[in-house]
Motif scaffolding. Structure first.
Motif, short mmCIF file in Angstrom:
data_model
loop_
_atom_site.label_atom_id
_atom_site.label_comp_id
_atom_site.label_asym_id
_atom_site.label_seq_id
_atom_site.Cartn_x
_atom_site.Cartn_y
_atom_site.Cartn_z
N ILE A 259 0.82 -1.20 0.00
CA ILE A 259 0.00 0.00 0.00
C ILE A 259 0.86 1.25 0.00
O ILE A 259 0.45 2.31 -0.51
N TRP A 260 2.07 1.16 0.54
CA TRP A 260 2.94 2.33 0.57
C TRP A 260 3.29 2.81 -0.83
O TRP A 260 3.53 4.01 -1.06
N THR A 261 3.31 1.89 -1.80
CA THR A 261 3.57 2.28 -3.19
C THR A 261 2.47 3.22 -3.68
O THR A 261 2.74 4.23 -4.34
N ALA A 262 1.23 2.87 -3.34
CA ALA A 262 0.09 3.69 -3.78
C ALA A 262 0.05 5.02 -3.05
O ALA A 262 -0.26 6.06 -3.65
N THR A 263 0.38 5.03 -1.77
CA THR A 263 0.35 6.28 -1.02
C THR A 263 1.44 7.24 -1.49
O THR A 263 1.23 8.45 -1.53
N GLN A 264 2.59 6.68 -1.86
CA GLN A 264 3.65 7.54 -2.41
C GLN A 264 3.19 8.19 -3.71
O GLN A 264 3.44 9.37 -3.95
N MET A 265 2.51 7.40 -4.54
CA MET A 265 1.99 7.95 -5.78
C MET A 265 0.96 9.03 -5.50
O MET A 265 0.96 10.10 -6.15
N ALA A 266 0.08 8.79 -4.52
CA ALA A 266 -0.95 9.79 -4.17
C ALA A 266 -0.31 11.09 -3.70
O ALA A 266 -0.73 12.19 -4.10
N GLU A 267 0.70 10.98 -2.86
CA GLU A 267 1.38 12.18 -2.36
C GLU A 267 2.04 12.94 -3.51
O GLU A 267 2.01 14.19 -3.55
N TYR A 268 2.64 12.21 -4.44
CA TYR A 268 3.29 12.86 -5.58
C TYR A 268 2.24 13.54 -6.48
O TYR A 268 2.48 14.66 -6.98
N ILE A 269 1.09 12.88 -6.66
CA ILE A 269 0.02 13.48 -7.47
C ILE A 269 -0.46 14.78 -6.83
O ILE A 269 -0.62 15.80 -7.52
N LEU A 270 -0.70 14.75 -5.52
CA LEU A 270 -1.16 15.96 -4.83
C LEU A 270 -0.15 17.09 -5.00
O LEU A 270 -0.54 18.27 -5.19
N HIS A 271 1.11 16.75 -4.93
CA HIS A 271 2.16 17.77 -5.09
C HIS A 271 2.16 18.33 -6.51
O HIS A 271 2.28 19.55 -6.71
N GLN A 272 2.02 17.45 -7.49
CA GLN A 272 2.06 17.89 -8.89
C GLN A 272 0.82 18.70 -9.26
O GLN A 272 0.90 19.70 -9.98
N ILE A 273 -0.34 18.27 -8.77
CA ILE A 273 -1.58 18.97 -9.10
C ILE A 273 -1.60 20.37 -8.47
O ILE A 273 -2.22 21.30 -9.01
N ALA A 274 -0.93 20.53 -7.34
CA ALA A 274 -0.93 21.82 -6.65
C ALA A 274 -0.19 22.91 -7.42
O ALA A 274 -0.44 24.09 -7.21
N ASP A 275 0.72 22.52 -8.31
CA ASP A 275 1.41 23.51 -9.13
C ASP A 275 0.41 24.18 -10.08
O ASP A 275 -0.51 23.53 -10.58
N PRO A 276 0.58 25.47 -10.36
CA PRO A 276 -0.39 26.18 -11.21
C PRO A 276 -0.43 25.62 -12.62
O PRO A 276 0.59 25.15 -13.15
N PHE A 277 -1.60 25.68 -13.23
CA PHE A 277 -1.79 25.27 -14.62
C PHE A 277 -1.82 26.53 -15.47
O PHE A 277 -2.68 27.39 -15.30
N CYS A 278 -0.88 26.63 -16.37
CA CYS A 278 -0.77 27.80 -17.23
C CYS A 278 -1.55 27.56 -18.52
O CYS A 278 -1.04 26.95 -19.48
N LEU A 279 -2.77 28.01 -18.54
CA LEU A 279 -3.63 27.87 -19.71
C LEU A 279 -3.51 29.14 -20.56
O LEU A 279 -2.98 30.15 -20.09
N PRO A 280 -3.98 29.11 -21.78
CA PRO A 280 -3.91 30.31 -22.62
C PRO A 280 -4.56 31.51 -21.94
O PRO A 280 -5.76 31.48 -21.64
#
Length: 597
Positions: A259-280
């Motif tokens: 399960i730690w594999t999945a939680t690491q992925m979840a933490e990384y996703i949350l970190h990546q999604i938190a970065d701003p999305f630069c749309l047109p």
């Protein structure tokens, strides 16, 4: 949807017992060129299907006698109608409702209040799948006659149509059907190999609706595509990323070590999604809530994996968003209990099991009772259920509107009855809490005035209590609504002041008669100078704004003395009286009248 498929020949059946919903959906779909039929109940819907088989059914769940679940179940058990896609439309938003909808054979689920664009998009999606399936059958029948000479063409056509049926049209990702197929394969492998494990991550974008509504659907679509691209960068070989619809994504991770594999992925996703999305021409910030379920041989169906991951995501969102939660059995039991409580709430509304208790509001200068706060209690036939337990479920399901209306009508009726009987002073007011859901209803003003007219209660005898969050959730329209209420001489009180936004800038904009100090500050008066200073500040703010102050939760003589020293106007709490049923309140008022007389 491609216009080549013949939109004007497509027949859609709308089933809803609310005429306004039927009208809105019918007008929208008719404008798109679809043939539309309507049914106002489940039996009429079954009759309409037998008369002419539709291409798609938009089906409400909560209907009298024959609900949407039963209608869908009957359609799916009949081979003649089993292949008709059913899209549920419902105000029910609990995970268990969605599970039930898919369990009886629903193809999709849209939560009310719905966006017409979303209904149209999902309807077009289901019709596209239907068309693709029919085209595939027709093409296969044709190609079988020339199998020897057209084998290669047949393989290419099948591959293209299969891709269409298994691909999300906006992002190009796998869709729900493709994900379920992959999960089914994983479950078969898990049964063969006891050491094999995989994970399913269910991701819902927090604040996406705000972005979509405020910036437009084009920006919303661009954001979804950007999210998909960012999530794809996280995948490892063997993983599958799918868009389930709207702003919901799922990641199938295969295989995992634990399960730690999945939680690491979840933490990384949350970190990546938190970065701003630069749309047109636009920078957008969002977060995500993630539910995780560990897949193994204990699961029988892929739908159950999706259900449990969705349930875990719901718990993550309820915990404050931008978090992940791992599914466990208690979550499912909790969801079932909430479903049971919701069903009992609906029965309680129908059977009028709710009663009102009243707590006196006392003038701290004279000690006289100046008003009463109406508090709802559930007179459950078999057990005691506190408001803290059922109010949250009522708000999530939208039932709070019906309960709130019952409370408002009964409180006004009861006070007017006492007035006619000469049991209360003419100046006595009754306070009723107004939920954020009620405050957001467009017909609120009309409803309040109608209740006042029906009960013959003077508007100045009614005091509405609103929380800071209820006002701020509808900040754009709040000022005008509050002004309209005051214009009709209805008193307004801000409940739990000091626990929310507590901004002087917005407080100046919203016309209020009273500020109500939260009990947490009052109960701290015995303990720290800090709480005393906070209460003093709130009283000073109210005086500056020409508002009266009500302190709730007064339990000790020391708290009362300190509030009086701060020139607090009114108070309520167990020191004076606990909430009492109507007949005991009258006894209390009579005793007070005899003392003053």
């Amino acid at each position: 949807m491609n216009h080549q498929v013949g939109i004007d020949s497509i027949d859609i059946l709308i089933v809803d017992d609310t005429p306004e919903n039927l009208r809105l959906l019918s007008v929208m779909l008719s404008k798109q060129g679809y043939q539309v039929r309507k049914a106002i109940n489940g039996q009429m819907a079954l009759t309409a299907v037998q008369a002419l088989k539709p291409d798609l059914i938009l089906l409400d769940i909560m209907m009298p006698e024959l609900d949407g679940y039963e209608v869908c179940r009957r359609l799916k058990t009949n081979p003649e109608t089993a292949d008709i896609p059913v899209v549920f439309l419902s105000a029910l938003d609990d995970p268990c409702d969605k599970v039930q909808a898919f369990r009886v054979g629903g193809a999709d689920y849209i939560t009310k209040p719905f966006q017409l664009e979303e209904v149209l998009a999902r309807a077009q999606h289901q019709l596209s799948l239907q068309v693709a399936t029919r085209q595939l059958r027709q093409l296969n029948a044709c190609l079988e006659q020339r199998i020897q000479e057209r084998t290669q063409d047949l393989e290419i056509a099948n591959a293209q149509l299969t891709k269409l049926a298994l691909q999300d049209s906006l992002t190009g990702l796998a869709n729900r059907i493709a994900l379920l197929k992959r999960l089914e394969q994983a479950l078969e492998r898990a049964k063969e190999d006891g050491t094999y494990q995989f994970a399913l991550l269910f991701l819902d974008c927090d604040r996406f609706k705000i972005v979509n509504d405020s910036l437009g659907h084009e920006v919303g679509d661009a954001l979804l595509i950007s999210i998909a691209h960012r999530l794809e960068q996280i995948l490892k070989p063997g993983d599958v990323l799918a868009r389930l619809g709207g702003d919901e994504f799922a990641i199938f991770s295969d295989p995992i070590e634990g399960i730690w594999t999945a939680t690491q992925m979840a933490e990384y996703i949350l970190h990546q999604i938190a970065d701003p999305f630069c749309l047109p021409e636009q920078m957008v910030f969002i977060n995500a809530s993630i539910g995780i379920v560990l897949g193994d041989a204990q699961y029988e169906k892929p739908e159950h994996l999706l259900r449990d991951a969705d349930t875990a995501m719901y718990h993550a969102k309820a915990s404050g968003k931008a978090q992940y939660r791992i599914f466990d059995a208690t979550m499912y039991r909790t969801a079932l209990r909430r479903l049971q409580l919701e069903m009992e709430l609906r029965q309680a509304i129908a059977e009028r099991q709710f009663i009102l208790y009243y707590q006196p509001i006392v003038d701290l200068r004279t000690g006289a009772i100046a008003g009463l706060e109406a508090l709802v209690r559930w007179n459950h036939p078999t057990r005691l259920i506190s408001p803290a337990e059922f109010i949250g479920v009522a708000e999530e399901t939208g039932l709070i509107n019906e309960i709130g209306t019952l409370v408002l009508r009964e409180a006004c009726h009861q006070l007017r009855t006492w007035q006619k009987q000469g049991l209360v002073e003419p100046h006595l007011s009754v306070s009723v809490n107004l939920s954020a859901y009620q405050f957001a209803q467009p017909e609120l003003m009309e409803q309040i005035l109608q209740i006042l007219a029906e009960t013959e209660l003077e508007p100045h005898c009614l005091k509405l209590e609103l929380t800071e969050s209820a006002i701020m959730q509808n900040a754009d329209s709040a000022t005008q609504i509050l002004r309209d209420l005051r214009q009709h001489q209805i008193q307004l009180s801000m409940d739990d002041f000091g626990t929310g936004y507590s901004s002087l800038s917005y407080l100046r904009s919203f016309p209020m008669d009273y500020l109500k100090i939260d009990r947490s500050f009052v109960q701290g008066l015995d303990k720290t100078v800090k709480e005393l200073n906070l209460v003093a500040v709130i009283v000073a703010i109210a005086q500056t704004m020409e508002m009266k102050v009500i302190a709730e939760g007064i339990e000790t003589p020391d708290q009362l003395a300190q509030l009086r020293s701060l020139n607090c106007d009114f108070g309520q709490g167990y020191l004076f009286s606990k909430p009492l049923p109507a007949h005991q309140i009258i006894d209390l008022l009579r005793i007070e009248s005899e003392k003053s007389g």
